[in-house]
Design a protein around this motif. Sequence first.
Motif, PDB file in Angstrom:
ATOM      1  N   ASN A  29     -64.374 -76.332  48.462  1.00 37.29           N
ATOM      2  CA  ASN A  29     -64.166 -75.404  49.409  1.00 37.29           C
ATOM      3  C   ASN A  29     -63.326 -74.075  49.174  1.00 37.29           C
ATOM      4  OD1 ASN A  29     -61.570 -76.779  48.735  1.00 37.29           O
ATOM      5  ND2 ASN A  29     -61.191 -76.958  51.148  1.00 37.29           N
ATOM      6  N   PRO A  30     -64.264 -73.388  48.346  1.00 32.85           N
ATOM      7  CA  PRO A  30     -63.615 -72.179  47.709  1.00 32.85           C
ATOM      8  C   PRO A  30     -62.955 -71.248  48.743  1.00 32.85           C
ATOM      9  CG  PRO A  30     -65.531 -72.124  47.016  1.00 32.85           C
ATOM     10  CD  PRO A  30     -65.337 -73.564  47.539  1.00 32.85           C
ATOM     11  N   ALA A  31     -63.591 -71.155  49.617  1.00 33.05           N
ATOM     12  CA  ALA A  31     -63.372 -70.279  50.966  1.00 33.05           C
ATOM     13  C   ALA A  31     -62.026 -70.863  51.587  1.00 33.05           C
ATOM     14  CB  ALA A  31     -64.552 -69.988  51.740  1.00 33.05           C
ATOM     15  N   ALA A  32     -61.643 -71.876  51.424  1.00 32.65           N
ATOM     16  CA  ALA A  32     -60.476 -72.155  52.034  1.00 32.65           C
ATOM     17  C   ALA A  32     -59.321 -72.245  51.200  1.00 32.65           C
ATOM     18  CB  ALA A  32     -60.686 -73.590  52.465  1.00 32.65           C
ATOM     19  N   MET A  33     -59.274 -71.175  50.352  1.00 33.88           N
ATOM     20  CA  MET A  33     -58.208 -71.214  49.258  1.00 33.88           C
ATOM     21  C   MET A  33     -56.762 -70.761  50.058  1.00 33.88           C
ATOM     22  SD  MET A  33     -57.867 -68.294  46.260  1.00 33.88           S
ATOM     23  CE  MET A  33     -56.329 -68.072  45.241  1.00 33.88           C
ATOM     24  N   ASP A  39     -51.286 -66.819  53.917  1.00 33.78           N
ATOM     25  CA  ASP A  39     -51.943 -65.693  54.156  1.00 33.78           C
ATOM     26  C   ASP A  39     -53.418 -66.405  54.679  1.00 33.78           C
ATOM     27  OD1 ASP A  39     -53.248 -63.444  54.023  1.00 33.78           O
ATOM     28  OD2 ASP A  39     -53.981 -63.540  52.000  1.00 33.78           O
ATOM     29  N   ASP A  40     -53.110 -67.070  55.677  1.00 33.48           N
ATOM     30  CA  ASP A  40     -54.133 -67.947  56.194  1.00 33.48           C
ATOM     31  C   ASP A  40     -55.608 -67.077  56.643  1.00 33.48           C
ATOM     32  OD1 ASP A  40     -55.096 -70.366  57.755  1.00 33.48           O
ATOM     33  OD2 ASP A  40     -55.256 -69.303  59.360  1.00 33.48           O
ATOM     34  N   ALA A  41     -55.484 -65.895  56.973  1.00 31.02           N
ATOM     35  CA  ALA A  41     -56.486 -65.171  57.474  1.00 31.02           C
ATOM     36  C   ALA A  41     -57.073 -64.247  56.035  1.00 31.02           C
ATOM     37  CB  ALA A  41     -56.353 -64.206  58.528  1.00 31.02           C
ATOM     38  N   GLY A  42     -56.580 -64.569  55.126  1.00 37.34           N
ATOM     39  CA  GLY A  42     -57.276 -63.805  53.822  1.00 37.34           C
ATOM     40  C   GLY A  42     -58.462 -64.267  53.327  1.00 37.34           C
ATOM     41  N   ASP A  43     -59.303 -63.284  52.837  1.00 44.69           N
ATOM     42  CA  ASP A  43     -60.433 -63.660  52.114  1.00 44.69           C
ATOM     43  C   ASP A  43     -60.433 -63.618  50.690  1.00 44.69           C
ATOM     44  OD1 ASP A  43     -63.022 -63.322  51.511  1.00 44.69           O
ATOM     45  OD2 ASP A  43     -63.420 -61.614  51.781  1.00 44.69           O
ATOM     46  N   PRO A  44     -60.680 -64.906  50.261  1.00 49.37           N
ATOM     47  CA  PRO A  44     -60.281 -65.172  48.559  1.00 49.37           C
ATOM     48  C   PRO A  44     -61.082 -64.030  47.741  1.00 49.37           C
ATOM     49  CG  PRO A  44     -61.291 -66.773  49.695  1.00 49.37           C
ATOM     50  CD  PRO A  44     -60.973 -66.223  50.814  1.00 49.37           C
ATOM     51  N   ASP A  45     -62.343 -63.780  48.080  1.00 55.64           N
ATOM     52  CA  ASP A  45     -63.237 -62.840  47.482  1.00 55.64           C
ATOM     53  C   ASP A  45     -63.714 -63.437  46.301  1.00 55.64           C
ATOM     54  OD1 ASP A  45     -64.851 -60.582  47.035  1.00 55.64           O
ATOM     55  OD2 ASP A  45     -63.062 -59.606  46.097  1.00 55.64           O
ATOM     56  N   TRP A  46     -64.126 -64.646  46.079  1.00 51.01           N
ATOM     57  CA  TRP A  46     -64.523 -65.273  44.833  1.00 51.01           C
ATOM     58  C   TRP A  46     -65.584 -64.500  44.068  1.00 51.01           C
ATOM     59  CZ3 TRP A  46     -61.945 -69.137  42.325  1.00 51.01           C
ATOM     60  CH2 TRP A  46     -60.936 -69.499  42.932  1.00 51.01           C
ATOM     61  N   THR A 102     -54.830 -61.590  42.409  1.00 49.09           N
ATOM     62  CA  THR A 102     -55.483 -62.729  42.998  1.00 49.09           C
ATOM     63  C   THR A 102     -56.492 -62.941  42.034  1.00 49.09           C
ATOM     64  OG1 THR A 102     -54.923 -61.753  45.340  1.00 49.09           O
ATOM     65  CG2 THR A 102     -57.044 -63.299  44.832  1.00 49.09           C
ATOM     66  N   TYR A 103     -57.325 -62.161  41.494  1.00 46.47           N
ATOM     67  CA  TYR A 103     -58.454 -62.580  40.713  1.00 46.47           C
ATOM     68  C   TYR A 103     -57.958 -63.395  39.352  1.00 46.47           C
ATOM     69  CZ  TYR A 103     -60.721 -59.401  43.962  1.00 46.47           C
ATOM     70  OH  TYR A 103     -61.142 -58.824  45.190  1.00 46.47           O
ATOM     71  N   GLY A 104     -56.794 -62.911  38.875  1.00 53.92           N
ATOM     72  CA  GLY A 104     -56.461 -63.774  37.619  1.00 53.92           C
ATOM     73  C   GLY A 104     -56.069 -65.048  37.959  1.00 53.92           C
ATOM     74  N   THR A 105     -55.373 -65.273  39.202  1.00 54.13           N
ATOM     75  CA  THR A 105     -55.126 -66.545  39.776  1.00 54.13           C
ATOM     76  C   THR A 105     -56.133 -67.297  39.809  1.00 54.13           C
ATOM     77  OG1 THR A 105     -52.916 -65.621  40.815  1.00 54.13           O
ATOM     78  CG2 THR A 105     -53.937 -67.533  41.753  1.00 54.13           C
ATOM     79  N   GLN A 106     -57.390 -66.850  40.351  1.00 56.06           N
ATOM     80  CA  GLN A 106     -58.419 -67.535  40.797  1.00 56.06           C
ATOM     81  C   GLN A 106     -59.156 -68.120  39.347  1.00 56.06           C
ATOM     82  OE1 GLN A 106     -60.662 -64.825  43.004  1.00 56.06           O
ATOM     83  NE2 GLN A 106     -60.111 -65.649  44.885  1.00 56.06           N
ATOM     84  N   THR A 107     -59.137 -67.167  38.358  1.00 53.64           N
ATOM     85  CA  THR A 107     -59.573 -67.694  37.140  1.00 53.64           C
ATOM     86  C   THR A 107     -58.737 -69.026  36.573  1.00 53.64           C
ATOM     87  OG1 THR A 107     -60.226 -65.527  36.499  1.00 53.64           O
ATOM     88  CG2 THR A 107     -59.860 -67.117  34.473  1.00 53.64           C
ATOM     89  N   SER A 108     -57.379 -68.984  36.629  1.00 56.02           N
ATOM     90  CA  SER A 108     -56.541 -69.943  36.497  1.00 56.02           C
ATOM     91  C   SER A 108     -56.784 -71.124  37.364  1.00 56.02           C
ATOM     92  CB  SER A 108     -54.972 -69.325  36.521  1.00 56.02           C
ATOM     93  OG  SER A 108     -54.696 -68.414  35.628  1.00 56.02           O
ATOM     94  N   LEU A 109     -56.997 -71.089  38.447  1.00 53.65           N
ATOM     95  CA  LEU A 109     -57.473 -72.009  39.430  1.00 53.65           C
ATOM     96  C   LEU A 109     -58.688 -72.886  38.791  1.00 53.65           C
ATOM     97  CD1 LEU A 109     -56.358 -70.753  42.767  1.00 53.65           C
ATOM     98  CD2 LEU A 109     -55.369 -72.739  41.794  1.00 53.65           C
ATOM     99  N   LEU A 110     -59.648 -72.029  38.590  1.00 54.78           N
ATOM    100  CA  LEU A 110     -60.910 -72.542  37.758  1.00 54.78           C
ATOM    101  C   LEU A 110     -60.513 -73.618  36.728  1.00 54.78           C
ATOM    102  CD1 LEU A 110     -63.635 -69.804  38.282  1.00 54.78           C
ATOM    103  CD2 LEU A 110     -63.433 -72.136  39.537  1.00 54.78           C
ATOM    104  N   ALA A 147     -51.296 -71.406  48.281  1.00 51.41           N
ATOM    105  CA  ALA A 147     -52.562 -72.441  48.133  1.00 51.41           C
ATOM    106  C   ALA A 147     -52.177 -73.735  47.456  1.00 51.41           C
ATOM    107  CB  ALA A 147     -53.741 -71.808  47.428  1.00 51.41           C
ATOM    108  N   VAL A 148     -52.755 -74.856  47.761  1.00 47.95           N
ATOM    109  CA  VAL A 148     -52.440 -76.002  47.054  1.00 47.95           C
ATOM    110  C   VAL A 148     -53.717 -76.559  46.681  1.00 47.95           C
ATOM    111  CG1 VAL A 148     -51.677 -78.405  47.133  1.00 47.95           C
ATOM    112  CG2 VAL A 148     -50.214 -76.447  48.146  1.00 47.95           C
ATOM    113  N   LEU A 149     -54.264 -76.696  45.407  1.00 43.45           N
ATOM    114  CA  LEU A 149     -55.258 -77.399  44.875  1.00 43.45           C
ATOM    115  C   LEU A 149     -55.316 -78.644  44.511  1.00 43.45           C
ATOM    116  CD1 LEU A 149     -58.401 -76.326  44.421  1.00 43.45           C
ATOM    117  CD2 LEU A 149     -57.698 -75.881  42.060  1.00 43.45           C
ATOM    118  N   LEU A 150     -55.936 -79.564  45.176  1.00 41.81           N
ATOM    119  CA  LEU A 150     -55.865 -81.062  44.723  1.00 41.81           C
ATOM    120  C   LEU A 150     -57.233 -81.228  43.477  1.00 41.81           C
ATOM    121  CD1 LEU A 150     -55.166 -83.132  47.535  1.00 41.81           C
ATOM    122  CD2 LEU A 150     -53.505 -82.361  46.014  1.00 41.81           C
ATOM    123  N   VAL A 151     -56.927 -81.491  42.389  1.00 39.18           N
ATOM    124  CA  VAL A 151     -57.707 -81.796  41.185  1.00 39.18           C
ATOM    125  C   VAL A 151     -57.973 -83.385  40.835  1.00 39.18           C
ATOM    126  CG1 VAL A 151     -58.166 -81.129  38.761  1.00 39.18           C
ATOM    127  CG2 VAL A 151     -56.953 -79.323  40.427  1.00 39.18           C
TER     128      VAL A 151
END
Length: 206
Positions: A29-33, A39-46, A102-110, A147-151
């Motif tokens: 669910n990447p849109a739920a980042m 930042d509940d209303a934020g758009d993660p713009d993946w 944000t974009y660097g963080t998303q790369t690290s999350l992936l 964000a909290v990502l469960l892996v």
Amino acid sequence: MLATRMPMSRTGFEAWLDAPLPGLDIIENPAAMWTGWVDDAGDPDWDLADLAGYPAAVTAIREARGSTPRRLLAARAAGGSTVARHHDGALELYLYDYHADTYGTQTSLLMLAGAGRHAEAGAATPVLHWGGDVYPDLPLGGDQPLAVLLVDRAGARFVDRYPVDALIERLRPVEAVFLAAGEAAGGEGDWAAEGLVDPLIRDGAG
């Protein structure tokens, strides 16, 4: 900033270092980042739509997402503010950025979502993402994560709530290593990578 302590064998750690980053479909669910957090209303713009007018930036982000953990972490470690190692049966990671990216963080999350494929079987491991350009500590005084990502081995998913106090306690040992290294550097940028960054990352190969 990102932090995790993910149970993993040394063999799994080395395999992860040279594995290409997974595609976005590894996250359920990447849109739920941001959902449920500060930042509940934020758009993660993946999909990088907000960067359409900056093609060079888009190219650089896509190149990073096509890389390997070893290369990405080697580049980070060269600038300091990084704990990235295999220690006591786990992947320990603590990444601090002085300015939000944000974009660097998303790369690290992936990158960390892909680490689950090489982790020990068992309960999903949380990855904590929080803000704070001012201080490098874990969230303080009731500060909420971003964000909290469960892996786990099957993939990853963002959760809109998590027992934050227990998560912070899980990460305290990694935080202590990071803060001690920062104190030893004395604000001079002389980040001693020995013991903090795995030798396989420091050599940057792979």
